[in-house]
Structure formats: C-alpha cells, structure tokens
Design a protein around this motif. Sequence first.
Motif, PDB file in Angstrom:
ATOM      1  N   ASP A 170      31.043  45.801  39.629  1.00  0.00           N
ATOM      2  CA  ASP A 170      30.469  45.249  38.401  1.00  0.00           C
ATOM      3  C   ASP A 170      29.406  46.191  37.840  1.00  0.00           C
ATOM      4  O   ASP A 170      29.119  47.254  38.405  1.00  0.00           O
ATOM      5  N   LYS A 188      38.903  44.405  33.121  1.00  0.00           N
ATOM      6  CA  LYS A 188      37.948  44.300  34.233  1.00  0.00           C
ATOM      7  C   LYS A 188      38.614  43.835  35.527  1.00  0.00           C
ATOM      8  O   LYS A 188      37.992  43.166  36.361  1.00  0.00           O
ATOM      9  N   THR A 228      33.852  48.292  35.284  1.00  0.00           N
ATOM     10  CA  THR A 228      34.161  47.326  34.230  1.00  0.00           C
ATOM     11  C   THR A 228      34.837  47.948  33.016  1.00  0.00           C
ATOM     12  O   THR A 228      35.260  47.229  32.109  1.00  0.00           O
TER      13      THR A 228
END
Length: 241
Positions: free
Chosen positions: A153, A113, A108
């Motif tokens: 993530d 992102k 991220t």
Amino acid sequence: MDQECEDGKWCQYACPPGQLMAQWNPKVTTYSYPGSQDGGVYCNGGELELKVKDHKGYCYDGTGTAKVNNKASSNVAFCQTVLPGNEAMLIPTDVDGGSTETLAVPGTDYWAKTAAHYYINPPGVSVEEGCVWGSTSNPYGNWSPYVAGFNQDDSGSTFAKIGWNPIYFEDSSPFKNKKPSFGLRLKCEDEGSCNGDECEINPKKVGLNKCSTQNLKSDGAAWCSITATGNSKVIVEVFEV
C-alpha cells in the motif's frame, strides 16, 4: 509476445522475473470479468498499441519487498499469473536450491490495485513444466499444492499470503490426499517491522490443508498471512519435509 494478434484484441505477454505488466485497459478499474482479461498490448489496425501511454513501457520493477529463500536441494519454480489477462501462470521465477530470488510485488500504481499471484511448484520441477496450465497428471502449474500473493500500500506496508491451492482439494483431484514433499514459511526480514502470527505450511507437522497457527480459509483452502511495515521485506522460505 505474440506479434500476430487479431485486430481489436489484446495480446498476452510475460514479463521477466521480478517485474510486472505495465499495460491494461485504462477504462477497466475493478477486478471483474470480462474487463479483467484486457491485459498485454492492444492490436489496433495491425499495430501493437500501448494503452497506458504514461506508464513504464511493457514491464516494470515491483517494489522489491518480497523474496524467496529456497532451502530445498532442488530448484523451485514460482509462477506468476498474467493479470490483467487470462491469468495463466506464464511469468517464471526459477529459484535454485540454496539460493534467493526477488519476487514482483505491485504497489498501488498496478492495475486496479490488485496483488501479484503465484503458483508454487514442487522442488525439481522446471519453469517449462510448471509455468503452464497443467493437468491431473502431475501436481504442477495450476494444480500445484501451494499459492502465494503479495501487494504493497501507499504507506509502504507489504501484505503477504501463502496458502494451499483450492483446486488441489477438488473432488476431481488425484492429489487431495497426498502430502507434498515440501513446505513454506513466511516471515519478515526485520522482525521488529512484522505484524501477524507465525505463518507456516508444513504438511508433515500439521497435515493436509492446514497452516501452523492461522487457519483462515478461502474456497475451502487454508492460508495465513503477515504484513511487513516501513518498506521492509517479507521472505518465503521453501523447505523439504
């Protein structure tokens, strides 16, 4: 890297295999044109300027959670696009036949992102031939039959996707009715940490513009995906058909 950039412009550069670009316009925080072109290093008064000064220099390692297992007899060129930037497939990862290589997966902290995107060339195509803007002369470069994308993530889940390349099926494409000589299979290294159904592209088995079970479509091209949780790895297998 082009050392003769025009003042006030961004200079594109390609990172080594398995690495990500570390420089972009910090004021641009979404994937939108023309800000998405602001990648590389900035030319300021004839000097190359690092815009993201608290980052990791020019390039940095990805999460290390994706790799290619090439089961074909010849090399396969995975060509990562320069993003942010002109999205040319300039970052090469050459995977010899019967070998394994790591692909760059952004976390991220990467620009906006976003994911890393790859064009996947047919076996036997060199990175010099495949990691450039191509033409309808050959199904190489941006005309390659397959594409892939990866990102992770903050929880440590790696999202992976393989699919057909949309422009392979454009009206102007001379390849749209030709089955590639190779296929792709996407799986998790740790099956217990894998979310998603079987994800395979095998044109000999299921035909053109189809995946084995999942057949989601974007821009008219079929794709499938899986997620590997707990910082475990995803594997792209390349095989001949």
